[in-house]
Design a protein around this motif. Structure first.
Motif, PDB file in Angstrom:
ATOM      1  N   LEU A  25       0.888  -1.252   0.021  1.00  0.00           N
ATOM      2  CA  LEU A  25      -0.004   0.030   0.191  1.00  0.00           C
ATOM      3  C   LEU A  25       1.028   1.267  -0.086  1.00  0.00           C
ATOM      4  N   ILE A  49       1.104   5.084   0.405  1.00  0.00           N
ATOM      5  CA  ILE A  49       0.315   6.348   1.009  1.00  0.00           C
ATOM      6  C   ILE A  49       1.354   7.389   1.007  1.00  0.00           C
ATOM      7  N   MET A  58       2.077  10.618   3.060  1.00  0.00           N
ATOM      8  CA  MET A  58       2.064  11.297   4.183  1.00  0.00           C
ATOM      9  C   MET A  58       2.609  12.532   3.794  1.00  0.00           C
ATOM     10  N   LEU A  64       3.697   0.453   2.362  1.00  0.00           N
ATOM     11  CA  LEU A  64       3.532  -0.178   3.455  1.00  0.00           C
ATOM     12  C   LEU A  64       2.998  -1.618   3.167  1.00  0.00           C
ATOM     13  N   GLY A  69       0.820  -4.129   4.990  1.00  0.00           N
ATOM     14  CA  GLY A  69       0.152  -4.006   6.284  1.00  0.00           C
ATOM     15  C   GLY A  69       0.277  -2.481   6.873  1.00  0.00           C
ATOM     16  N   GLU A  70       0.696  -2.646   8.163  1.00  0.00           N
ATOM     17  CA  GLU A  70       1.104  -1.095   8.634  1.00  0.00           C
ATOM     18  C   GLU A  70       2.604  -1.191   8.909  1.00  0.00           C
ATOM     19  N   ILE A 128       2.773  11.693  19.612  1.00  0.00           N
ATOM     20  CA  ILE A 128       2.686  10.408  20.163  1.00  0.00           C
ATOM     21  C   ILE A 128       1.424  10.423  20.773  1.00  0.00           C
ATOM     22  N   GLU A 163       7.117   2.504  25.992  1.00  0.00           N
ATOM     23  CA  GLU A 163       6.821   1.682  24.880  1.00  0.00           C
ATOM     24  C   GLU A 163       6.856   2.170  23.593  1.00  0.00           C
ATOM     25  N   ARG A 164       6.514   3.374  23.466  1.00  0.00           N
ATOM     26  CA  ARG A 164       6.531   4.163  21.892  1.00  0.00           C
ATOM     27  C   ARG A 164       7.753   4.609  21.423  1.00  0.00           C
ATOM     28  N   LEU A 193       6.340   0.675  12.285  1.00  0.00           N
ATOM     29  CA  LEU A 193       4.896   1.014  11.803  1.00  0.00           C
ATOM     30  C   LEU A 193       4.490   2.470  11.563  1.00  0.00           C
ATOM     31  N   VAL A 194       3.483   2.655  10.949  1.00  0.00           N
ATOM     32  CA  VAL A 194       3.082   3.881  10.637  1.00  0.00           C
ATOM     33  C   VAL A 194       3.222   4.964  11.817  1.00  0.00           C
ATOM     34  N   ALA A 195       2.622   4.517  12.699  1.00  0.00           N
ATOM     35  CA  ALA A 195       2.561   5.128  13.986  1.00  0.00           C
ATOM     36  C   ALA A 195       4.011   5.734  14.507  1.00  0.00           C
ATOM     37  N   ASP A 196       5.142   5.050  14.113  1.00  0.00           N
ATOM     38  CA  ASP A 196       6.305   5.056  14.408  1.00  0.00           C
ATOM     39  C   ASP A 196       7.072   6.222  13.531  1.00  0.00           C
ATOM     40  N   VAL A 227       5.526   8.974  12.614  1.00  0.00           N
ATOM     41  CA  VAL A 227       5.360  10.232  13.041  1.00  0.00           C
ATOM     42  C   VAL A 227       6.184  10.503  14.329  1.00  0.00           C
ATOM     43  N   LYS A 232      -7.325   6.142   1.436  1.00  0.00           N
ATOM     44  CA  LYS A 232      -6.190   4.863   2.357  1.00  0.00           C
ATOM     45  C   LYS A 232      -6.292   5.357   3.375  1.00  0.00           C
ATOM     46  N   TYR A 233      -6.504   6.663   3.951  1.00  0.00           N
ATOM     47  CA  TYR A 233      -6.031   6.757   5.520  1.00  0.00           C
ATOM     48  C   TYR A 233      -7.237   6.313   6.186  1.00  0.00           C
ATOM     49  N   GLU A 271      -1.611  10.541  13.071  1.00  0.00           N
ATOM     50  CA  GLU A 271      -0.938   9.205  12.147  1.00  0.00           C
ATOM     51  C   GLU A 271      -1.884   9.485  10.998  1.00  0.00           C
ATOM     52  N   GLN A 275       0.957  -2.650  20.019  1.00  0.00           N
ATOM     53  CA  GLN A 275       1.338  -2.670  21.539  1.00  0.00           C
ATOM     54  C   GLN A 275      -0.020  -2.884  22.182  1.00  0.00           C
TER      55      GLN A 275
END
Lengths: 376, 169, 340
Positions: A17, A19, A21, A38, A40-41, A131, A207-208, A356-359, A361, C143-144, C225, C312
């Protein structure tokens, strides 16, 4: 639009995928565009697309006289304009072999460190916000506001200060200003603890950030990383210590370094830099020597033919100016900036791969870039 | 009288949506119709006084399993031409034969039941009252063995799914 | 006639309206509380201290242009907000807001209905609400939102398992699935279930946060995100429906937690003679007070904590919450059998 299907011999075709950003994305800090591929994520690859904020500052500078350029440097790292000013002025002073009065060097140091705190405030706010911890953002901006007030009192501007002159400073510091700076240091001390309460030992924050975007010292150097992002990987490189400028040779301070080279260590390094900056500000403010605020500068600034490179430690890292003067005209022949944000941004694809995508940012936040400086 | 009307209305909707499930062009629409169908089935249970079954129908089928269907349907690229679906292993005749056998079987069972009605189930008189309690009672007394076997079956299926999905276990 | 139709209908009308008003004011409360946490003032312009802000918001959202993207799946795009809003509202049918009051010479129960599978009803209706989010992400054809809706479905399914498993231990304690019976069981045992089932209480609270997509589990709408998540493409009233559904769900979760663990409408120390004076406070007031505490807690958490990452979140759900829930259930079952 759709990339060609990749066959893994499985029952279903799996597509990567793609995307975009940015450039209009709430957490790419301006107009950065990252094209993420990507699975998955999970980020397979990231392409950083820059240039959305290109204003041709380098070329523009070749058509401005030496004093006018100061104002352009404001617009590079617009959250830390004063350090950009200092870097440029010192480079020209080096070209001119000009002696800067000690008083001016002290005030420059104070302004630079105030600017570093302001810039780090913006960083911690946006980084935490990316975050998901939104309160830190407003806390940090509350303190940044105090610094902006100090700058406003000093030079009248709150963002693009134009606060330096070749050979010194344009203005004498206002009476009582140093007291206010010390007052601010006292306030800031407790506020740093406040940020740390919200983040440093927060399990979710750990953790993040722990283990995210790990990069070793040698690799970080190879990628040209600099500043807190490099020090997070354990490389003790700080221009203030290694090649002191302004009044840093007379200051006592430590250079914090990390060990793991992950997002958390880069965070800790910057948090410690808050404290070290306050330490420097206290020393400098209490020791401002008497004397003129600006050196003996010729009416018409016309450096002799030659070239020079001079770097300073901006909040984001090593900010270098390479300037060539032909000795004839009143503007530089060639003007080139080594922006720390740009060099750190180079490491982004390497950092995000496999995360992952969240990482993504979180990592954009952790290398602390300003697009005005990346694109110039 | 009222119950009969309710039954026929609900049953009608069940049939309509069942047809829509197989005729809808978009797979996601099919899944949505399937959910609605399940909700009507739940309504049917409720009208029969089996609230527990009705709720479980919604919880397990509408709320759980079909969400997974939707998950898969959304992830799989369905925008390919129909030729791409041609299955080389398809056995049309065998399929028809099997479905004919199945229909026949159902028909036999139905007619047998009609000719010779089953004796009233010799249910253990449940010492409890209430729908949920009775279901629980029956499951753990008269139907204990089938219940345990079904649990084992599900466990096996679950492990199988994990093994299939995670090759590098 | 009056008892079978008029009173239930009246109750439905009152509960629906109260919910919608409550939800809009919930938004204001959230903005205010977060503002206070962040040393700001929050909305101040519309009415004194901004108390008319919800009205202004509602008007704005209603007159805003309602955009349907060209490539969106039009039917599902319209249906998705409705699908997420309706379950959020129909759950209120079984929530007991109080015991009985006598109005105009009639004993009126302060709940719309009391079905014997009330708790299961809540869980199953909540599980249907997932479709709103998934379909919104799919129908937007973008997509998002798609990523966000995948996250949402995975998250909701996982946490539903944990929460439902945990709720079973409460059911074991109460011996009934009816919400009213659960409260009565707490009355009979003289103690709120939060003291008997502290683990379950914490699990349900965490799971409830996750199921309502609240911070720190607000991944499906992580604006940093996913640029707003599953409702990126929505505007106007359809967006407002998602928003209202989220807050309505928050109220549902706090009501359910209140009912199951904090004795619902019961005062502290229920059925203890020494504390009988607490019964002078009307039952619905206790209920609202306790629910409010949870709503405040949710807002407070949002103002304080960073957000979990997707993997997580999954680990927390499957590897922490579910095992604890199962262990808790086993222990509860054993204790229950031994005590009987």
């Amino acid at each position: 639009m759709q990339p060609p299907a990749v066959h893994h011999g499985a029952m279903f075709d799996t597509d990567e995928l793609v995307i975009n950003m940015g450039p209009q994305h709430p957490s790419t800090h301006g107009v950065l565009r990252v094209v993420l591929r990507l699975d998955g994520e999970k980020v397979v690859n990231a392409d950083v697309v820059i240039g959305y904020l290109h204003r041709g500052i380098e070329k523009l500078s070749e058509n401005r006289n030496w004093t006018q350029i100061i104002l352009l440097t404001d617009r590079m790292d617009y959250v830390a304009a004063a350090t950009s000013n200092v870097g440029y002025c010192e480079t020209v002073e080096k070209l001119l072999s000009l002696e800067v009065p000690r008083r001016a060097r002290y005030v420059r140091t104070i302004l630079c460190e105030l600017q570093r705190i302001a810039s780090h405030c913006l960083w911690i706010g946006t980084h935490a916000m990316d975050i998901g911890a939104m309160t830190v953002f407003l806390y940090a901006f509350r303190e940044r506001e105090l610094i902006l007030d100090l700058f406003e009192e000093y030079c009248g501007a709150r963002l693009t200060y134009n606060s330096m002159r070749i050979g010194g400073l344009p203005l004498e510091i206002p009476p009582g200003w140093d007291k206010k700076v010390l007052e601010f240091c006292k306030i800031m001390d407790s506020k740093i603890d406040e940020y740390e309460t919200l983040l440093t030992h927060n399990r979710i924050w750990l953790e993040r950030t722990k283990g995210v975007g790990v990069i070793g010292g040698p690799e970080a150097v190879a990628l040209g990383m600099c500043g807190p992002a490099l020090r997070g990987s354990g490389v003790p490189r700080d221009v203030r210590k290694d090649e002191p400028y302004a009044a840093y040779d007379e200051m006592e301070f430590d250079v914090p370094i990390g060990t793991a080279g992950d997002t958390y260590d880069r965070y800790l390094v910057r948090i410690e830099e808050f404290r070290q900056s306050l330490r420097i500000i206290r020393q400098a403010t209490q020791g401002i020597p008497e004397g003129p605020i600006v050196g003996k500068v010729p009416r018409l600034i016309k450096p002799p033919a030659g070239e020079t490179y001079h770097a300073i430690e901006s909040p984001k890292g090593e900010l270098g100016y390479f300037i060539v003067s032909d000795g004839k005209s009143t503007n530089p022949y060639r003007f080139r900036v080594r922006p720390p944000s740009f060099c750190n941004l180079q490491a982004l694809p390497r950092l995000v791969r496999g995360h992952l995508v969240a990482d993504v940012v979180a990592l954009i936040g952790s290398i602390d870039i300003v697009l005005g400086e990346v694109d110039r | 009288m009222g119950e009969a009307i309710a039954f026929y209305i609900i049953a009608g909707f069940i049939l309509i949506f069942a047809v829509l499930v197989v005729t809808a062009k978009e797979a996601v629409h099919s899944v949505v119709f399937l959910v609605i169908d399940f909700l009507f089935v739940a309504a049917l249970y409720a009208s029969l006084g089996a609230e527990f079954l009705a709720i479980i129908q919604i919880l397990v089928y509408a709320g759980g399993i079909v969400v997974l269907y939707l998950f898969v349907v959304m992830l799989v690229n369905l925008k390919r031409p129909p030729e791409a679906y041609a299955d080389p292993h398809r056995r049309t005749t065998l399929g028809f034969a099997l479905s004919a056998a199945m229909l026949l079987e159902i028909g036999v069972i139905a007619s047998y039941g009609y000719v010779k009605p089953a004796p009233a189930l010799a249910a253990v008189a449940a010492p409890v009252t209430g729908n949920t309690e009775e279901v629980g009672w029956l499951l753990y007394t008269s139907y204990l063995i089938p219940f345990e076997i079904a649990s084992m079956l599900l466990l096996v299926a679950m492990i199988g799914a994990i093994v299939l999905a995670k090759r590098e276990l | 006639m009056v008892d079978t139709f008029v009173i239930p209908l009246l109750k439905i009308v009152i509960v629906l309206n109260a919910t919608l008003v409550g939800v809009t004011y919930m938004v204001l409360l959230e903005r205010k509380v977060i503002a206070w946490a962040q040393s700001r003032l929050g909305p101040m312009r519309v009415g004194p201290y901004g108390i008319l802000q919800p009205v202004a918001d509602a008007v704005k959202l209603m007159i805003k242009e309602d955009i349907t993207p060209v490539r969106a799946d039009k039917w599902l795009f319209t249906a998705a907000p409705i699908i997420s809003m309706v379950p959020a509202l129909i759950v209120y049918a079984v929530i007991p807001f109080g015991s009985e009051v006598s109005l105009f010479g009639r004993q009126v129960t302060l709940y719309i209905t009391d079905i014997n599978v009330g708790l299961l009803y809540v869980v199953s209706v909540a599980s249907v609400g997932v479709y709103g989010i998934i379909l919104a992400g799919y129908a937007s054809n973008s997509k998002y939102p798609l990523l966000a809706s995948l996250r949402a479905s995975a998250q909701l399914i996982s946490y539903e398992v944990a929460v439902t498993l945990t709720l079973v231990s409460v059911v074991v304690m109460a011996g009934s699935l009816s919400m009213v019976q659960i409260v009565n069981a707490q009355y009979n045992s003289h103690v709120w279930f939060v003291f008997a089932q502290p683990v379950a209480f914490v699990l349900v609270l965490i799971g409830g946060l996750a199921e309502t997509n609240r911070a720190p589990f607000d991944l499906p709408e992580a604006e940093q995100e996913l640029t707003g998540g599953f409702h990126t493409e929505y505007s106007g009233m359809r967006f407002a429906l998602f928003f209202l559904a989220e807050y309505a769900n928050m109220i549902v979760v706090s009501s359910v937690v209140t009912t199951l663990f904090l004795g619902g409408w019961l005062p502290p120390f229920p059925n203890v003679a020494a504390f009988g004076f607490l019964y002078y406070v009307p039952s619905w007031a206790w209920f609202l007070l306790k629910s409010f505490v949870f709503l405040y807690l949710f807002i407070w958490i949002r103002a304080t904590l960073p957000r979990y990452r997707y993997d997580q979140l999954m680990n927390l759900g499957w590897k922490v919450l579910i095992p604890i829930a199962i262990a808790n259930l086993v222990v509860t079952g054993i204790v229950r059998v031994l005590l009987l």
